[in-house]
Design an enzyme around this catalytic site. Structure first.
Site, PDB file in Angstrom:
ATOM      1  N   SER A 154      73.077  50.060  76.511  1.00  0.00           N
ATOM      2  CA  SER A 154      72.499  51.220  77.162  1.00  0.00           C
ATOM      3  C   SER A 154      71.583  50.821  78.321  1.00  0.00           C
ATOM      4  O   SER A 154      71.979  50.053  79.194  1.00  0.00           O
ATOM      5  CB  SER A 154      71.766  52.065  76.118  1.00  0.00           C
ATOM      6  OG  SER A 154      71.464  53.346  76.613  1.00  0.00           O
ATOM      7  N   ASP A 360      81.756  57.142  73.248  1.00  0.00           N
ATOM      8  CA  ASP A 360      80.450  57.322  73.889  1.00  0.00           C
ATOM      9  C   ASP A 360      80.555  58.407  74.956  1.00  0.00           C
ATOM     10  O   ASP A 360      81.558  58.511  75.657  1.00  0.00           O
ATOM     11  CB  ASP A 360      80.006  56.008  74.519  1.00  0.00           C
ATOM     12  CG  ASP A 360      78.562  56.047  75.011  1.00  0.00           C
ATOM     13  OD1 ASP A 360      77.856  57.026  74.713  1.00  0.00           O
ATOM     14  OD2 ASP A 360      78.154  55.082  75.690  1.00  0.00           O
ATOM     15  N   HIS A 420      78.269  54.924  71.327  1.00  0.00           N
ATOM     16  CA  HIS A 420      77.326  54.208  72.190  1.00  0.00           C
ATOM     17  C   HIS A 420      76.861  52.899  71.556  1.00  0.00           C
ATOM     18  O   HIS A 420      76.723  51.893  72.235  1.00  0.00           O
ATOM     19  CB  HIS A 420      76.129  55.127  72.445  1.00  0.00           C
ATOM     20  CG  HIS A 420      75.222  54.670  73.542  1.00  0.00           C
ATOM     21  ND1 HIS A 420      75.612  54.615  74.859  1.00  0.00           N
ATOM     22  CD2 HIS A 420      73.923  54.262  73.520  1.00  0.00           C
ATOM     23  CE1 HIS A 420      74.596  54.198  75.605  1.00  0.00           C
ATOM     24  NE2 HIS A 420      73.561  53.970  74.814  1.00  0.00           N
TER      25      HIS A 420
END
Length: 443
Positions: A154, A360, A420
């Protein structure tokens, strides 16, 4: 420091009968600036046949910004134990030495005693990490010739790109003795606008938006682009938050981290410790993207048994206590891309890997592919011309776990059935990918 075995006995109590690994650990603080301290935690590799000095060293960087690698990445994703302190079968410690760093300053157990010392951009984040890594490699010379990889997730990927380039330059100048093996960018916020602009088409293609919803989302996303064109980064961040609101309204609360699940982020949980919380759009972003990394069970673990185990956390420091300040201080950096930094890494012949979870949304794979196609890397056309290769978890498995392709010092992994947090959703596949990237396993 006590060994990991003895410390875990202290932590868990032998009477519980929890299986323990012979994994040695160490940890500490580094003063990266005046009144600014960063916490690190190292696990030596626990390989069946090789000594830890024969295996690569991987540093893991969490997102947020403000998410704790020593907490979330460690206990929720890739460390030797899960949040119940049970051994994790897919831990990365069985393949590499694993270094978690609570980064930037104020994250996790890292802290500052000066409200003006929080990082406000990735340049400061990278500079702080150079101070930490210089001290780390200086105090642990056994790792100076070990291939060192930076893995990230991320917003951690955005920071990892900057840190990787800064480290490359420090190594070249001779100020840090280290053998940089590569940088791996997992579901990374490298080009935020390419994520935002592809949310609508992605959700529409999988029947999570109807045509009217697509128009609303795309209209809002276009406003983000317009703000960026004017250099209005604060406004772009505000409009990004509004676009997420529109998506939630049109999808009945899709989870930005895994489209197959429901978003329960706003189920009565708030954190208003920062005065910046009054900015509505930042407050929403904080709740949606940082609070999930500091869930109640993990917070109880880190501020309870783990704090007691570590024994060096100052009385004034609470795990995650400055996370909101970290997040809000970095706000002006949120929508700035770092594709140019990835280009510099490739030009410097540093190994770069992009990997992304199929499910994601916040950093959707379509958006990742979009910015990759804009790279100025001289070998991009050769990379694009390749067909991807299917990966399976084992030789006897018939199910495709991922796809990948690689050309010279750039590779891309598409991880199926993962959101994610790839290692959390597909731990075995993530471990296989790790071994491939660190050159311990062929496809």
């Amino acid at each position: 420091m006590l060994s990991g075995q003895l410390l875990l006995l202290v932590l868990l109590g032998a009477a519980q009968g929890v299986p323990l690994r012979e994994s040695k650990e160490s940890w500490g603080y580094v003063a990266v600036r005046d009144k600014a301290y960063m916490f690190w935690w190292l696990y030596q590799a626990d390989h069946s046949t090789k000594n830890y000095t024969e295996l690569p060293l991987v540093m893991w960087l969490q997102g947020g910004p403000g998410g704790s690698g020593c907490g979330y990445g460690n206990f929720e994703e890739i460390g030797p134990y899960d949040t119940s302190l049970k051994p994790r079968n897919s831990t990365w410690v069985q393949a590499v030495n694993l270094l978690f760093v609570d980064n930037p300053v104020g994250t996790g157990f890292s802290y500052t005693t000066d409200s003006g010392a929080f990082a406000k951009d990735v340049s400061t984040v990278a500079a702080d990490m150079m101070v930490l890594l210089k001290q780390f490699f200086g105090s642990k010379p056994e790792f100076q010739e070990t291939p060192f990889y930076i893995f990230s997730e991320s917003y951690g990927g955005k920071m990892a790109a900057a840190i990787g380039l800064a480290l490359y330059k420090e190594i070249k100048e001779g100020s840090i003795k280290c053998k940089l093996g590569g940088v791996a960018l997992g579901d990374s916020w490298i080009s935020p606008i390419d994520s935002v602009l592809t949310w609508g088409p992605y959700l529409y293609s999988i029947s999570l938006l109807d045509e009217k919803g697509l128009q609303e989302v795309q209209g809002s996303a276009n406003k983000v682009q317009e703000a960026l064109n004017r250099g209005q980064y604060d406004m772009a961040t505000d409009l990004w938050s509004q676009t997420e609101d529109i998506i939630e309204q049109n999808t009945d609360g899709v989870n930005f981290y895994n489209i197959l699940t429901k978003d329960s982020t706003f189920a009565g949980k708030t954190d208003q410790r920062s005065p910046e919380f009054g900015k509505a759009f930042l407050g929403k972003l904080y709740q949606r993207h940082l609070l999930p990394l500091q869930n109640d069970a993990l917070s109880a673990l880190m501020n309870g048994p783990i704090r007691k185990k570590l024994r060096i956390i100052p009385d004034s420091v609470t795990w995650g206590g400055q996370a909101s300040a970290v997040f809000f201080n970095m706000a002006c950096d949120f929508m700035k891309p770092v594709v140019d930094i990835v280009d510099e890494l490739l030009e410097a012949n540093v190994n770069v890997t992009v990997y992304n979870g199929q499910l994601d949304l916040i950093v959707d794979t379509v958006g990742q592919e979009t910015w990759v196609k804009t790279l100025k890397w001289k070998k991009l056309e050769q990379f694009k011309a390749l067909k991807w290769t299917a990966l399976r978890e084992g030789q006897e498995s018939l199910e495709t776990a991922a796809f990948y392709k690689a050309y010279e010092n750039f590779s891309f992994y598409w991880i199926l059935k993962a959101g994610h947090m790839v290692p959390s959703d597909q731990g075995v596949t993530a471990l296989k990918m790790l071994r491939m990237i660190t050159k311990q396993e062929s496809p």
